[in-house]
Design a protein around this motif. Structure first.
Motif, PDB file in Angstrom:
ATOM      1  N   ASN A 560       7.836 -20.588 -20.446  1.00  0.00           N
ATOM      2  CA  ASN A 560       6.835 -21.140 -19.540  1.00  0.00           C
ATOM      3  C   ASN A 560       6.439 -20.077 -18.513  1.00  0.00           C
ATOM      4  O   ASN A 560       7.287 -19.575 -17.765  1.00  0.00           O
ATOM      5  CB  ASN A 560       7.419 -22.384 -18.849  1.00  0.00           C
ATOM      6  N   GLU A 561       5.154 -19.748 -18.467  1.00  0.00           N
ATOM      7  CA  GLU A 561       4.666 -18.673 -17.605  1.00  0.00           C
ATOM      8  C   GLU A 561       4.953 -18.948 -16.129  1.00  0.00           C
ATOM      9  O   GLU A 561       5.315 -18.038 -15.367  1.00  0.00           O
ATOM     10  CB  GLU A 561       3.162 -18.476 -17.836  1.00  0.00           C
ATOM     11  N   GLU A 562       4.774 -20.213 -15.719  1.00  0.00           N
ATOM     12  CA  GLU A 562       5.001 -20.545 -14.305  1.00  0.00           C
ATOM     13  C   GLU A 562       6.474 -20.369 -13.929  1.00  0.00           C
ATOM     14  O   GLU A 562       6.782 -19.896 -12.834  1.00  0.00           O
ATOM     15  CB  GLU A 562       4.562 -21.995 -14.007  1.00  0.00           C
ATOM     16  N   ASN A 563       7.385 -20.741 -14.828  1.00  0.00           N
ATOM     17  CA  ASN A 563       8.817 -20.547 -14.545  1.00  0.00           C
ATOM     18  C   ASN A 563       9.145 -19.068 -14.390  1.00  0.00           C
ATOM     19  O   ASN A 563       9.895 -18.664 -13.496  1.00  0.00           O
ATOM     20  CB  ASN A 563       9.675 -21.140 -15.671  1.00  0.00           C
ATOM     21  N   ARG A 564       8.571 -18.230 -15.263  1.00  0.00           N
ATOM     22  CA  ARG A 564       8.818 -16.782 -15.182  1.00  0.00           C
ATOM     23  C   ARG A 564       8.261 -16.219 -13.875  1.00  0.00           C
ATOM     24  O   ARG A 564       8.878 -15.374 -13.224  1.00  0.00           O
ATOM     25  CB  ARG A 564       8.181 -16.066 -16.376  1.00  0.00           C
ATOM     26  N   GLU A 565       7.082 -16.729 -13.492  1.00  0.00           N
ATOM     27  CA  GLU A 565       6.459 -16.292 -12.233  1.00  0.00           C
ATOM     28  C   GLU A 565       7.344 -16.624 -11.041  1.00  0.00           C
ATOM     29  O   GLU A 565       7.549 -15.810 -10.145  1.00  0.00           O
ATOM     30  CB  GLU A 565       5.119 -17.027 -12.061  1.00  0.00           C
ATOM     31  N   ASN A 566       7.874 -17.861 -11.045  1.00  0.00           N
ATOM     32  CA  ASN A 566       8.750 -18.296  -9.948  1.00  0.00           C
ATOM     33  C   ASN A 566      10.009 -17.435  -9.864  1.00  0.00           C
ATOM     34  O   ASN A 566      10.464 -17.091  -8.770  1.00  0.00           O
ATOM     35  CB  ASN A 566       9.152 -19.767 -10.116  1.00  0.00           C
ATOM     36  N   VAL A 567      10.565 -17.078 -11.021  1.00  0.00           N
ATOM     37  CA  VAL A 567      11.759 -16.220 -11.041  1.00  0.00           C
ATOM     38  C   VAL A 567      11.422 -14.859 -10.435  1.00  0.00           C
ATOM     39  O   VAL A 567      12.194 -14.313  -9.629  1.00  0.00           O
ATOM     40  CB  VAL A 567      12.311 -16.077 -12.477  1.00  0.00           C
ATOM     41  N   GLU A 568      10.277 -14.293 -10.798  1.00  0.00           N
ATOM     42  CA  GLU A 568       9.864 -12.986 -10.256  1.00  0.00           C
ATOM     43  C   GLU A 568       9.698 -13.071  -8.736  1.00  0.00           C
ATOM     44  O   GLU A 568      10.074 -12.155  -8.003  1.00  0.00           O
ATOM     45  CB  GLU A 568       8.564 -12.506 -10.914  1.00  0.00           C
ATOM     46  N   ARG A 569       9.125 -14.185  -8.286  1.00  0.00           N
ATOM     47  CA  ARG A 569       8.960 -14.365  -6.837  1.00  0.00           C
ATOM     48  C   ARG A 569      10.314 -14.475  -6.140  1.00  0.00           C
ATOM     49  O   ARG A 569      10.519 -13.899  -5.062  1.00  0.00           O
ATOM     50  CB  ARG A 569       8.121 -15.624  -6.554  1.00  0.00           C
ATOM     51  N   LEU A 570      11.251 -15.218  -6.749  1.00  0.00           N
ATOM     52  CA  LEU A 570      12.597 -15.350  -6.161  1.00  0.00           C
ATOM     53  C   LEU A 570      13.256 -13.981  -6.027  1.00  0.00           C
ATOM     54  O   LEU A 570      13.940 -13.700  -5.047  1.00  0.00           O
ATOM     55  CB  LEU A 570      13.474 -16.277  -7.010  1.00  0.00           C
ATOM     56  N   LYS A 571      13.029 -13.124  -7.030  1.00  0.00           N
ATOM     57  CA  LYS A 571      13.555 -11.748  -6.971  1.00  0.00           C
ATOM     58  C   LYS A 571      13.008 -11.033  -5.734  1.00  0.00           C
ATOM     59  O   LYS A 571      13.738 -10.402  -4.977  1.00  0.00           O
ATOM     60  CB  LYS A 571      13.120 -10.962  -8.215  1.00  0.00           C
ATOM     61  N   GLU A 572      11.677 -11.139  -5.558  1.00  0.00           N
ATOM     62  CA  GLU A 572      11.016 -10.467  -4.426  1.00  0.00           C
ATOM     63  C   GLU A 572      11.562 -10.955  -3.089  1.00  0.00           C
ATOM     64  O   GLU A 572      11.684 -10.183  -2.139  1.00  0.00           O
ATOM     65  CB  GLU A 572       9.506 -10.726  -4.461  1.00  0.00           C
ATOM     66  N   TYR A 573      11.901 -12.247  -3.031  1.00  0.00           N
ATOM     67  CA  TYR A 573      12.393 -12.819  -1.767  1.00  0.00           C
ATOM     68  C   TYR A 573      13.878 -12.526  -1.522  1.00  0.00           C
ATOM     69  O   TYR A 573      14.435 -12.940  -0.499  1.00  0.00           O
ATOM     70  CB  TYR A 573      12.153 -14.335  -1.731  1.00  0.00           C
ATOM     71  N   GLY A 574      14.537 -11.850  -2.468  1.00  0.00           N
ATOM     72  CA  GLY A 574      15.928 -11.445  -2.234  1.00  0.00           C
ATOM     73  C   GLY A 574      16.976 -12.436  -2.691  1.00  0.00           C
ATOM     74  O   GLY A 574      18.125 -12.379  -2.235  1.00  0.00           O
TER      75      GLY A 574
END
Length: 664
Positions: A560-574
């Protein structure tokens, strides 16, 4: 006599009278005399604050205010018990024990008290801390409230270990509960529903003086600690009594499962004679060495089983069937009932589980149904009184579209539940996923509860859990019931969640079928989120204890593209999306592909430490020897048949030193 000696003498005398009254139920002086002595001590302590002692009998009256209960990690995990509801299940449990443990097995039978679990820590004979069970790994510090309970000794007697935890149940006897309710009715207030919930709620009252007014009791049943010198469960109970704890006398030592069943039959008939609620019998293997050999599953000890007495059943009218949407999109049908009193609570709703269950029971709106509490916790419908069915009644038609977003429901092959596939557009799924993400066993974000999440979603401040990390204090201040301090706590709690370890973050993501245990296994194997996202179904299935259903769900989640996007964002937020370097330093693959059985008593490391060393280095621990066992780690007092079986199968038999040498 000088003042200090007088104070000490009064404390000791009052502690003994308190023990006689609340633990032994054999008072030796009148309430008036006790109160006079307590008053004398109180006055002396007020005049001489230099002799203050937090464990003085005068401190039991409460007065300390706790606004926020601190969450503390249990030094020794609090496991939950496996339940059985039939004699056959209990016999099967005994057969499983016999396969693992050699020699004579004795059992301790104890009544199962229906209250709130507590863990008390004592150091040098003094009460140091009291924690609620929480999730078993960590609980809330309720020490101020527990100090007010008269059957909890503040100072121990006799020969006790330097430090240990003792576990028990905080209960409210029927008589005290009835008296509390009579007083509430006199004041025009709503009476409490049942003793168990009232006892549990008492532990989290902010004012300990209010707790002191409630006739709570603490019944103790197990000890956790290192080097306690205790070798059996029955000795645990006897020692605890000697040290000053209230341990019910109904516990008995049994030599066979047949004797255990006789004990259960007796108390199934006589449980209502007890002064407090009991909902079953707990059966434990008596020998602590055998307990260690049996070990634990992910949730429960293999050496103990709770036999639950048959649940209470009542009949009532089913007014309407409604449908709820869960965070994973699962649809749960709910029976809305005419209110009925059941096992001490008013029941208005009950789960109907799924379409198959409705069809099997032929449940219809307007029916008179039989309601039980499954395990006396969750109400469920177990049957229909067909003699009272309206002749114009129509069979229940299961819904075809989501009641929240209107999407057509799907039902996967081999699954009982229907699902709403509109994952990212169905409101309860959006809110539910974020509520799961912030929950205690997941990210445990302080200052943020389920209602606040719903407010944030409804006000379009967030649409997924990654959005939480974009929130600012000024965004949340306008929300209903949100003060300056609450807003600060919320933002601070979100920031602190960046420290939560990878396995809990993985659980928090809300992948269907990935519970706490599976999340730990996946985190340990893949080490970071990128490796897990790249994993194929085949790779996942090859992992121990990961089946096709879990493998499919993990791969589907990361497609799911949105799930992958959220994971990438979580990475950015530390957010921690990999195992920490510190944890990795203690892990190797030295033992990968090897299965170990641990048996006997060890000198250099404990059984639990051995197990951890094996797992941290890629090995697997099994409880019984089979053709798949690579090594038997043999300690002292190991059973002869286990040794014989290992020799017969050609299993490598190694000592504790041999094992430690393997790691070095």
């Amino acid at each position: 006599m000088d003042v200090e000696k007088k104070i000490q003498s009064l404390r000791e005398e009052l502690q003994q009278h308190n023990y006689n009254y609340y633990v032994l139920d054999r008072p030796q002086i009148s309430d008036y005399e006790f109160d006079m002595k307590l008053q004398e001590l109180k006055e002396l302590e007020e005049k001489h604050p230099e002799f203050y002692d937090e464990n003085s009998p005068t401190q039991r009256v409460g007065g300390a205010i706790t606004k926020n209960f601190e969450t503390v990690v249990h030094e020794h995990r609090m496991y939950s018990l496996s339940n059985s509801y039939s004699k056959e299940e209990l016999k099967d449990w005994e057969k499983r024990i016999r396969k693992i443990v050699e020699g004579k097995v004795q059992y301790v039978c104890e009544l199962k008290y229906d209250g709130a679990s507590i863990s008390l820590t004592y150091e040098n004979g003094r009460l140091k801390r009291a924690l609620t069970r929480g999730d078993g790994f960590q609980g809330d510090d309720v020490t101020n409230n527990i100090r007010t309970i008269r059957s909890v000794p503040l100072k121990l007697k006799g020969d006790y270990p330097a430090k240990f935890d003792i576990r028990g149940e905080i209960i409210l006897p029927y008589e005290g509960f009835a008296k509390m309710n009579a007083e509430r009715v006199d004041l025009g207030e709503e009476p409490y529903a049942n003793p168990r919930n009232t006892a549990s709620g008492s532990l989290k009252l902010q004012d300990s003086a209010e707790v002191a007014k409630r006739p709570l009791e603490c019944l103790l049943y197990s000890i956790a600690g290192n080097d306690t010198g205790i070798t059996t469960q029955f000795e645990v109970l006897e020692k605890a009594r000697e040290w000053g704890f209230k341990v019910p006398e109904e516990s008995e030592l049994k030599d066979s499962i047949e004797e255990v069943l006789q004990y259960i039959n007796y108390w199934d008939e006589h449980r209502h004679d007890m002064p407090y609620e009991t909902d079953g019998v707990v059966v434990k293997v008596n020998n602590i060495h055998q307990q260690e050999e049996l070990g634990h599953t992910a949730k429960s000890p293999r050496w103990a089983m709770a036999y639950k007495f048959k649940a209470e059943q009542e009949s009532t009218k089913l007014k309407k069937i409604t449908f709820q949407v869960g965070r994973t999109g699962a649809i749960t049908p709910v029976a809305n009932l005419e209110p009925v009193q059941l096992a001490g609570t008013i029941v208005k709703r009950a789960s109907l589980h799924n379409a198959d269950q409705i069809e099997k029971l032929d449940v219809r709106e307007g029916d008179t149904v039989f309601v039980e509490k499954g395990g006396e916790i969750i109400p469920k419908i177990v049957g229909v009184d067909f003699t009272k069915r309206d002749q114009d009644s129509e069979p229940t038609q299961y819904i075809t579209h989501c009641p929240e977003c209107g999407a057509q429901l799907v039902r996967n092959k081999g699954e009982a539940q229907h699902y709403c596939p509109n994952t990212n557009g169905c409101p309860p799924q959006i809110t539910g996923r974020i509520q799961h993400y912030i929950s205690r066993k997941a990210m445990d974000i302080e200052g943020l509860g389920g209602e606040t999440v719903a407010l944030l979603v409804n006000n379009e401040l967030i649409g997924n859990y990654a959005d939480l990390y974009t929130l600012k204090k000024e965004d949340v201040l306008p929300l209903e019931r949100m003060a300056e301090k609450s807003a600060e706590n919320l933002i601070s709690g979100i920031e602190k969640s960046k420290e939560v370890p990878f396995e809990r973050v993985l659980f928090a993501l809300g992948i269907r079928y990935v519970g706490e245990t599976v999340a730990k296994k996946l985190a340990k194997h893949f080490k970071n989120i990128d490796a897990l996202m790249a994993a194929s179904e085949e790779e996942l299935i090859n992992l121990d204890e990961i089946g096709e259903r879990i493998a499919w769900s993990v791969v589907d989640f990361f497609k799911n593209e949105e799930n992958r996007e959220n994971v990438e964002r979580l990475k950015e937020y530390g957010i921690q999306l990999e195992i920490s370097a510190e944890k990795l330093a203690n892990q190797t693959n030295k033992l990968e592909g090897n299965t170990f059985v641990i048996s006997g008593v060890f000198e250099k490391v404990s059984r639990n430490e051995l197990k951890k060393l094996i797992e941290d280095n890629g090995g697997k621990v099994s409880s019984s020897i089979s053709s798949k066992t690579n090594y038997l780690v043999a300690g002292d007092n190991m059973g002869p048949s286990k040794l014989a079986k290992a020799e017969k199968l050609g299993t490598n038999i190694i000592s504790e030193d041999d094992f430690l040498e393997m790691l070095n």
